[in-house]
Write an enzyme that holds these catalytic residues in place. Structure first.
Site, PDB file in Angstrom:
ATOM      1  N   CYS A 384       0.773  -1.084   0.094  1.00 38.33           N
ATOM      2  CA  CYS A 384      -0.079   0.020  -0.118  1.00 38.33           C
ATOM      3  C   CYS A 384       0.817   1.319  -0.014  1.00 38.33           C
ATOM      4  O   CYS A 384       1.537   1.583  -1.036  1.00 38.33           O
ATOM      5  CB  CYS A 384      -1.060   0.096   1.318  1.00 38.33           C
ATOM      6  SG  CYS A 384      -2.589   0.775   0.822  1.00 38.33           S
ATOM      7  N   HIS A 510      -3.446  -5.020   0.333  1.00 39.51           N
ATOM      8  CA  HIS A 510      -3.098  -5.629   1.367  1.00 39.51           C
ATOM      9  C   HIS A 510      -3.061  -7.002   1.794  1.00 39.51           C
ATOM     10  O   HIS A 510      -4.072  -7.969   2.051  1.00 39.51           O
ATOM     11  CB  HIS A 510      -3.567  -5.203   2.707  1.00 39.51           C
ATOM     12  CG  HIS A 510      -3.596  -3.562   3.048  1.00 39.51           C
ATOM     13  ND1 HIS A 510      -2.846  -3.368   4.099  1.00 39.51           N
ATOM     14  CD2 HIS A 510      -4.298  -2.649   2.521  1.00 39.51           C
ATOM     15  CE1 HIS A 510      -2.926  -1.716   4.191  1.00 39.51           C
ATOM     16  NE2 HIS A 510      -3.652  -1.417   3.257  1.00 39.51           N
ATOM     17  N   GLU A 512      -1.709  -9.193   3.465  1.00 40.14           N
ATOM     18  CA  GLU A 512      -1.778  -9.645   4.746  1.00 40.14           C
ATOM     19  C   GLU A 512      -3.040  -9.964   5.475  1.00 40.14           C
ATOM     20  O   GLU A 512      -2.955 -10.753   6.334  1.00 40.14           O
ATOM     21  CB  GLU A 512      -0.933  -8.668   5.829  1.00 40.14           C
ATOM     22  CG  GLU A 512      -1.421  -7.526   6.025  1.00 40.14           C
ATOM     23  CD  GLU A 512      -1.312  -6.328   5.117  1.00 40.14           C
ATOM     24  OE1 GLU A 512      -0.873  -6.600   3.895  1.00 40.14           O
ATOM     25  OE2 GLU A 512      -1.566  -5.201   5.529  1.00 40.14           O
TER      26      GLU A 512
END
Ligand code: GLN
Length: 538
Positions: A384, A510, A512
Site C-alpha cells: 500500500c 493488503h 496480509e
C-alpha cells in the site's frame, strides 16, 4: 426462536488484554474441526462507528474484510484460525448501534415512544447478535464482548446477553467468562478473589457465567479449581485453565487438553467428537522447528507496537512455517532512517518490507529504504503506502522527475505520480470513504506475480485513498518498473515490479489480510523464499 443456531458469549473480567479473541478463535477452531459451522463476532463498546478512524497507537491494526468493513484486529485472528472470511456483521460497535437507533428515531419508526437504552439499544444489540445466526450459514455463533465486566460502557451488552439467554431458551446459549488468576510471588500463591468479584459483578447484571477460562502463569491445582467452582457457582469441569503459551497457535491444543470444547458442547446439548486438527498441528510443528532463519526489516512508523502490524507479522509466521524457516522481523523506524545511516540499518537484512500507512511522518525514510534495497538488489515488498513509496522513489531517482510525490504528502507537487481518483476528490468525511474491501486484479502473464499466484485474476483487499497516477505509467515502464497487475474494470495499477531486480514487488492492496494458517499467502511465501535465497547467496 426459529433458527437452531446456538450462541456462545465470551465476556472478560479483572483486566483487559487477557486474549478473549484468541480463546474465542481457539474454541471456534475446535468446534469447526468437529464439523460444526462456526463464526465469531466482536462487539466493541466504544463510540466510534468503526475502528477505521482510530489511531493504530491506540487500537492496533485496522483489519479489513472482503466486504470492505474496517474492523477490530481480532477479526484477523478469527480468519487466520478458521480460514473462513468474516464480514461487516462480525464487528459491531456502540457507535454503530446508536447510529442505527438514532436513524430509526429520525425516520419516525418508534411511533412517538421515548427511545431508551432498554429496550431500544439492547434490542438493536440483540438483533445484531442474531444476524449471523439467522443467516442459516452457521450452527454456532461465538460473540465476544469487548471490554471488561463492570465497565460503564459494557452494561447494555451484558443486559442484552441476559435477555438473549431467556429468548434463546435452555441449552441454546452459554456464557464463558475469561478471567485472570494472578500469582503473588511474595505470598507464593495463586489468588482467586479477583475472579470471584468479577463473576459477582456479572451476576449483579443477572448473568451467571457457565464456564470460567482462567488465564494464569502457573498450573491451577485441583483444590483451587474446586474452590473457584464453589464460589463462582459453576461445575468443576467448567473451570478451564489457560496457561501462558509461547505462541497463540498453541492455544487450541491447550483448550482441547482442558476439555473446553467438551464442556461447551455438553451445555449446548450438541454432540462432541474428537476434533481433527492434524493440518493445524502440522503447521505448529513446522513453526516450532525451523531449519534455518532469515531476518526481514519492517520499515514503518508504528514499530514500537506489535499490534499495529499484526496481520503482517502473522503472515510472516505462516510463510515462515511453509518455508521451514524462522522469520525474524526487525522493526526499523522510518522517521529515523536517512541517507547517512541507511547502510548501517539495512545492509545486514535478508529482505525489506515497507509498511502501509497514512500521512507524511516518516515517508522520506521509507523512500530512502526503497532506494537502498533497489540499488543493492535486496528483496523488497511494498504494501500500500510502501508500494506508493517505491513508485515515488523510482520517479525521483531513476526518471529524475523532480519533487515526484503523492498528493497526500504534497498537494502541489510538479510530478504527482501518486494521486487521488476523481471520485475521491470531493470526499469530506473520513470514516469508511476509502477504496475498501476486495477488488479484482488481472495479472500480467509472465510477470513474477503471475508465477507466484499461478492465477490470471486475483482478488485482494484494499484500504487506501490514493492511487498510482496512470498518466505516468508509460514513462515509468520505459524506465524499467512495470505495472504487472491491473484492475480489470478501472485499469488502476495494483502491482508494480522491477524485472531487472531479483525480487522487487509493490502491491497497492493488503495481502496480509488474507493469509491464514491453512492458506499462507503466496506473496509472503515467495517473499520469505526470496529472503532465504538472498541470504544463501551473500
Ligand atoms: N495513505 C495511502 C493512501 O491513502 C496508503 C494507505 C495504506 O497504506 N493503507 O492511499
Amino acid at each position: 426462536m426459529s433458527s437452531n443456531t446456538k450462541y456462545i458469549f465470551v465476556t472478560g473480567g479483572v483486566t483487559s488484554s487477557l486474549g478473549k479473541g484468541i480463546i474465542a478463535a481457539s474454541l471456534a477452531k475446535l468446534l469447526q474441526s468437529q464439523g460444526y459451522k462456526v463464526t465469531i463476532q466482536k462487539l466493541d463498546p466504544y463510540i466510534n462507528v468503526d475502528p477505521g478512524t482510530l489511531n493504530p497507537y491506540e487500537h492496533g491494526e485496522c483489519y479489513v474484510t472482503e466486504d470492505g468493513a474496517e474492523t477490530d484486529l481480532d477479526l484477523g485472528h478469527y480468519e487466520r484460525f478458521l480460514n473462513v472470511p468474516t464480514s461487516q456483521a462480525n464487528n459491531v460497535t456502540t457507535g454503530r448501534i446508536y447510529q442505527s437507533v438514532i436513524q430509526k428515531e429520525r425516520e419516525g419508526k418508534f411511533l412517538g415512544k421515548t427511545v431508551q437504552v432498554v429496550p431500544h439499544i439492547t434490542d438493536e444489540i440483540k438483533r445484531r447478535v442474531q444476524i449471523l445466526g439467522k443467516s442459516g450459514d452457521y450452527d454456532i455463533v461465538i460473540t465476544e464482548i469487548g471490554g471488561t465486566v463492570g465497565d460503564i460502557e459494557s452494561l447494555p451488552y451484558i443486559e442484552a446477553v441476559r435477555q438473549l439467554r431467556w429468548d434463546l431458551g435452555e441449552n441454546n446459549g452459554v456464557v464463558i467468562h475469561l478471567t485472570l488468576i494472578p500469582y503473588l510471588s511474595a505470598a507464593g500463591e495463586l489468588k482467586t478473589k479477583p475472579t470471584q468479584h468479577s463473576v459477582k459483578t456479572l451476576m449483579e447484571s443477572g448473568v451467571q457465567a457457565d464456564i470460567l477460562v482462567c488465564r494464569t502463569e502457573h498450573t491451577l491445582p485441583k483444590d483451587l479449581r474446586r474452590k473457584l467452582a464453589l464460589f463462582c457457582n459453576v461445575t468443576p469441569d467448567s473451570v478451564i485453565q489457560s496457561i501462558d503459551a509461547s505462541t497463540i497457535y498453541d492455544v487450541p491444543n491447550l483448550m482441547l487438553k482442558e476439555g473446553l470444547d467438551k464442556v461447551v458442547l455438553k451445555k449446548l446439548d450438541l454432540e462432541c467428537t474428537k476434533p481433527n486438527i492434524s493440518n493445524w498441528n502440522k503447521f505448529v510443528r513446522r513453526h516450532k522447528n525451523p531449519k534455518s532463519e532469515v531476518t526481514i526489516g519492517l520499515i514503518g512508523k508504528y514499530v514500537e507496537l506489535q499490534d499495529s502490524y499484526k496481520s503482517i507479522l502473522e503472515s510472516f509466521i505462516h510463510a515462515g512455517a511453509e518455508n521451514g524457516v524462522k522469520v525474524i522481523v526487525e522493526s526499523v523506524h522510518s522517521e529515523y532512517l536517512n541517507e547517512e545511516n541507511v547502510k548501517l540499518m539495512l545492509s545486514h537484512l535478508d529482505a525489506v518490507l515497507v509498511a502501509p500507512g497514512f500521512g507524511e511522518r516518516g515517508i522520506e525514510g521509507k523512500i530512502t529504504a526503497v532506494k537502498y534495497v533497489r540499488e543493492n538488489k535486496i528483496p523488497f515488498l511494498g504494501i500500500c503506502l510502501g508500494m506508493q513509496m517505491a513508485v515515488i522513489e523510482f520517479a525521483r531517482n531513476v526518471l529524475k522527475l523532480e519533487g515526484a510525490n503523492s498528493t497526500e504528502m504534497d498537494e502541489d507537487t510538479a510530478n504527482p505520480v501518486i494521486g487521488l481518483m476523481e471520485e475521491q476528490k470531493t470526499i469530506k468525511n473520513k470514516g469508511g470513504t476509502m477504496r475498501l474491501g476486495a477488488w479484482e486484479c488481472k495479472l500480467l502473464q509472465g510477470s513474477k506475480v503471475s508465477k507466484i499466484y499461478k492465477e490470471d485474476i486475483i482478488k485482494e483487499r484494499h484500504r487506501h485513498r490514493y492511487e498510482f497516477n496512470g498518466e505516468y505509467k508509460d514513462q515509468i515502464e520505459q524506465g524499467g518498473m512495470f505495472a504487472t497487475g491491473l484492475n480489470p474494470k478501472t485499469k488502476l495499477v495494483e502491482i508494480i515490479e522491477i524485472p531487472d531486480h531479483p525480487w522487487f514487488v509493490g502491491v497497492q492492496y493488503h495481502p496480509e489480510y488474507k493469509s491464514t494458517v491453512e492458506n499462507p499467502h503466496p506473496l509472503f511465501v515467495a517473499f520469505v523464499k526470496a529472503a532465504l535465497k538472498y541470504k544463501t547467496s551473500k
